[in-house]
Design a protein around this motif. Structure first.
Motif, PDB file in Angstrom:
ATOM      1  N   LEU A  93       4.332   6.023  -5.125  1.00  0.00           N
ATOM      2  CA  LEU A  93       4.690   6.028  -6.556  1.00  0.00           C
ATOM      3  C   LEU A  93       4.710   7.404  -7.241  1.00  0.00           C
ATOM      4  N   PRO A  94       3.659   8.210  -7.097  1.00  0.00           N
ATOM      5  CA  PRO A  94       3.660   9.473  -7.844  1.00  0.00           C
ATOM      6  C   PRO A  94       4.833  10.390  -7.481  1.00  0.00           C
TER       7      PRO A  94
ATOM      8  N   PHE B  78      -7.204   5.306  -1.996  1.00  0.00           N
ATOM      9  CA  PHE B  78      -6.094   6.220  -2.284  1.00  0.00           C
ATOM     10  C   PHE B  78      -4.996   5.523  -3.088  1.00  0.00           C
ATOM     11  N   ALA B  79      -4.645   4.291  -2.667  1.00  0.00           N
ATOM     12  CA  ALA B  79      -3.599   3.555  -3.387  1.00  0.00           C
ATOM     13  C   ALA B  79      -4.029   3.325  -4.833  1.00  0.00           C
TER      14      ALA B  79
ATOM     15  N   LEU C  45      -3.906   6.888  -6.685  1.00  0.00           N
ATOM     16  CA  LEU C  45      -2.552   7.435  -6.821  1.00  0.00           C
ATOM     17  C   LEU C  45      -1.696   6.603  -7.768  1.00  0.00           C
ATOM     18  N   ALA C  46      -1.917   5.286  -7.780  1.00  0.00           N
ATOM     19  CA  ALA C  46      -1.092   4.425  -8.633  1.00  0.00           C
ATOM     20  C   ALA C  46      -1.721   4.206 -10.002  1.00  0.00           C
ATOM     21  N   PHE C  47      -2.947   4.708 -10.190  1.00  0.00           N
ATOM     22  CA  PHE C  47      -3.657   4.414 -11.434  1.00  0.00           C
ATOM     23  C   PHE C  47      -2.884   4.783 -12.704  1.00  0.00           C
TER      24      PHE C  47
ATOM     25  N   LEU D  73       0.841  -1.195   0.000  1.00  0.00           N
ATOM     26  CA  LEU D  73       0.000   0.000   0.000  1.00  0.00           C
ATOM     27  C   LEU D  73       0.877   1.247   0.000  1.00  0.00           C
TER      28      LEU D  73
ATOM     29  N   LEU E 234       2.494   1.788  -3.425  1.00  0.00           N
ATOM     30  CA  LEU E 234       1.574   2.339  -4.417  1.00  0.00           C
ATOM     31  C   LEU E 234       1.301   3.815  -4.155  1.00  0.00           C
ATOM     32  N   ILE E 235       1.199   4.169  -2.863  1.00  0.00           N
ATOM     33  CA  ILE E 235       0.883   5.552  -2.515  1.00  0.00           C
ATOM     34  C   ILE E 235       2.073   6.474  -2.771  1.00  0.00           C
TER      35      ILE E 235
ATOM     36  N   TRP F 228      -1.701  15.391  -6.995  1.00  0.00           N
ATOM     37  CA  TRP F 228      -1.371  13.968  -7.112  1.00  0.00           C
ATOM     38  C   TRP F 228       0.094  13.705  -6.799  1.00  0.00           C
TER      39      TRP F 228
END
Lengths: 309, 284
Positions: A124-125, B17-18, B21-23, A118, A121-122, A183
């Motif tokens: 990543l940006p 959120f994950a 944000l990762a989309f 998790l 993924l959070i 983002w």
């Protein structure tokens, strides 16, 4: 014989010099400081000088024009819009960032399964290079094949035949730029918040529990006040990262449509590099300086306050 | 102990959120394997494959028919050179600021850190003026040369890394150094044989994050470099793979995804150290 003794003495003296704390410190710090002075201080002064001349790209020199560049820029409606957008993008995106990051960081402190994934993924940006990931958004907001619009169409949220043009409509484009800014800064704020939450001693948690502070009450009276200093750090950085970033706007909209999404940074680029008016471009970018000075002063005051406590 | 209701709340917050944000990265991956037919069929469900998808031909197009690999190579060259310069300048400075100087060292450290807040926005115009006008080593100027980036990037990696390293050096127990000094080791020897080996994790962190700052730059690379074979991935992908109105979307997405994943993994691995150093510089 005499030369050997002499060289031994110099060596000893050199050694003593290296053992002197003051000398060693200066010798170790000087290269970095000189480099920074030459490559940050120098250009900053040159920017100020250029902004007072009519220098153009491709030639050396330029005539002294006083504050004409600043006044000309101010009279230009495009500049006004760029200034307004810079503030708008920064304020709105940072409000979103603080809210979302606060929620995420708080949820991430709990020991749950799959936390590593998790968090990955959070983050990543923020971890991926922005000049590349923003191109992903360009595709997501595409005029014909936007996946956002496809989903919205399936849910009957938008017109089937005339879906929103995220990057083609001046108002929607503002929203698109803000969304990408938020983002990419959210994960950074999460990281800083996590550091802040980790620094709250467990005794405080225990004391709060004994006093019956739970849920929202605990958050409001215990966590929030302790979090406030580090949240300020995250906010100040977020402001600088957003207000001075050109990448997102340049890739998404190139300042368009009709210069409606220009920021000070992109406007300085288009004026100074594309238009070749170095002097006026420098003046446009220097309008950012007051904001940065305010942030720097706050940061300094803040660093000192934390140090004392 | 934390209740299962609290756990559920965490998942309910983190899951969406994950996902959001990762989309974009998921979408890049998906798009990069699609055929033209599949991608540009408006009646398709974009989340499925069809019409010959998935295919790897977008990747072979990227590698064989564009200059992508040249840009990757350029990025690596610039990155390695910048990281080397950064370490040579920042490691000694950070150590001296953290250990050899007292209060003024702390103030100076904060001063160096504040220069990190001076953005490229203020500096790229004067620097491009300097770079295009001043001849270096027989060349007309550093315009369109990778060396312009190698020269300029340390202006933000050095302040940033000095700050991080100051935080790391402060966490090393003083007793270790004092013990070495009592045993007769000189200050420099203590530095090389005791301090640097212990600080290796911190130094690795600085290497990763400096490299990441290099790949994240867009403004300097855009202003200094216009010839396609000298571009780095930061500007090359955007300026060369999009020609007028023609978008090579699948190749574009492959090009943006490939560097992002390894960088993000490294980033995540060193994140905890980054947090410790970043907040440790002053806030301790």
């Amino acid at each position: 014989m005499a030369t050997v003794a002499a060289s031994g003495r110099t060596r000893r003296r050199r050694r003593n010099l290296l053992e002197s704390r003051r000398f060693l410190a200066t010798a170790l710090i000087a290269p970095a400081v000189l480099f920074i002075l030459v490559l940050v201080g120098g250009p900053l002064l040159l920017a100020m000088y250029l902004s007072l001349t009519d220098a153009v790209g491709g030639t050396l020199g330029g005539e002294w024009v006083g504050f004409d560049n600043f006044l000309n820029a101010w009279r230009d409606p495009n500049f006004r819009r760029a200034l307004r957008n810079t503030l708008l993008f920064t304020i709105v995106s940072q409000a979103i960032v603080l809210l979302c990051a606060g929620l995420i960081a708080h949820a991430l402190t709990r020991p749950i399964r799959g936390k590593w994934l998790l968090r990955f993924l959070i983050i990543l940006p923020w971890a991926a290079p922005v000049p590349l990931s923003t191109i992903g958004w360009l595709w997501i907001y595409d005029s014909l094949f936007s996946v956002v619009n496809w989903v919205a169409k399936q849910l009957h949220l938008v017109d089937q035949f005339n879906p929103p043009q995220w990057l083609g409509d001046p108002t929607l484009a503002l929203g698109a730029v803000i969304s990408v800014h938020a983002w990419r800064i959210i994960p950074f704020a999460v990281v800083i918040f996590l550091a802040g939450l980790a620094s709250i001693p467990s005794e405080v948690e225990d004391a709060a529990k004994v006093d019956g502070a739970v849920g929202l009450k605990k958050f409001w009276y215990v966590t929030l006040p302790l979090q406030l200093p580090i949240a300020t750090v995250a906010l100040l950085f977020g402001i600088v990262f957003t207000a001075t970033d050109m990448t997102v706007v340049y890739i998404l909209t190139q300042g368009g449509p009709f210069n409606s999404t220009q920021m000070l940074t992109s406007w300085a680029f288009f004026t100074g590099i594309r238009g070749g008016s170095l002097g006026e471009g420098a003046a446009v970018s220097l309008y950012l300086l007051p904001l940065l000075v305010v942030v720097a002063v706050l940061m300094l005051r803040f660093a000192r306050k934390v140090e004392v406590t | 102990m934390i209740t299962s209701r609290e756990k559920l709340t965490s998942y309910l917050i983190l899951g969406p959120f994950a996902l959001v944000l990762a989309f974009p990265f998921y979408w890049m991956l998906w798009t990069s394997f699609k055929t033209e037919l599949d991608l540009y069929d408006i009646n398709n469900v974009p989340f499925f494959f069809g019409h010959g998808s998935p295919t790897t031909k977008n990747y072979s197009f990227l590698f064989n028919e564009t200059e992508y690999l040249t840009w990757v190579k350029n990025t690596a060259i610039v990155g390695v050179a910048v990281v080397a310069i950064t370490l040579v300048l920042a490691v000694p400075a950070a150590y001296a600021l953290a250990r050899l100087s007292g209060r003024w060292g702390q103030s100076m450290g904060v001063g160096i850190f504040l220069t990190y807040l001076v953005p490229p926005t203020l500096l790229f115009l004067p620097l491009s003026y300097v770079i295009s006008h001043f001849p270096v080593g027989g060349h007309a100027g550093l315009q369109d040369s990778l060396w312009s980036l190698v020269l300029v990037f340390p202006s933000f990696t050095v302040p940033f890394s000095t700050w991080l390293l100051m935080g790391f050096f402060k966490t090393i127990p003083r007793e270790l150094e004092e013990a070495a000094r009592v045993d007769g080791a000189s200050r420099l020897r203590t530095l090389f044989q005791i301090v640097f080996p212990i600080s290796l994790p911190g130094i690795l962190t600085v290497i990763i994050f400096s490299f990441s700052l290099v790949v994240n730059d867009f403004v300097y690379a855009l202003a200094f470099i216009t010839t396609s074979d000298s571009k780095t991935i930061s500007t090359g992908v955007f300026t060369e793979l999009i020609r007028g109105d023609i978008f090579f979307w699948q190749a574009l997405m492959a090009a943006t995804l490939l560097p992002s994943i390894p960088l993000a993994l490294l980033y995540n691995m060193f994140l905890d150290r980054f947090i410790a150093g970043f907040t440790g510089g002053a806030f301790r």
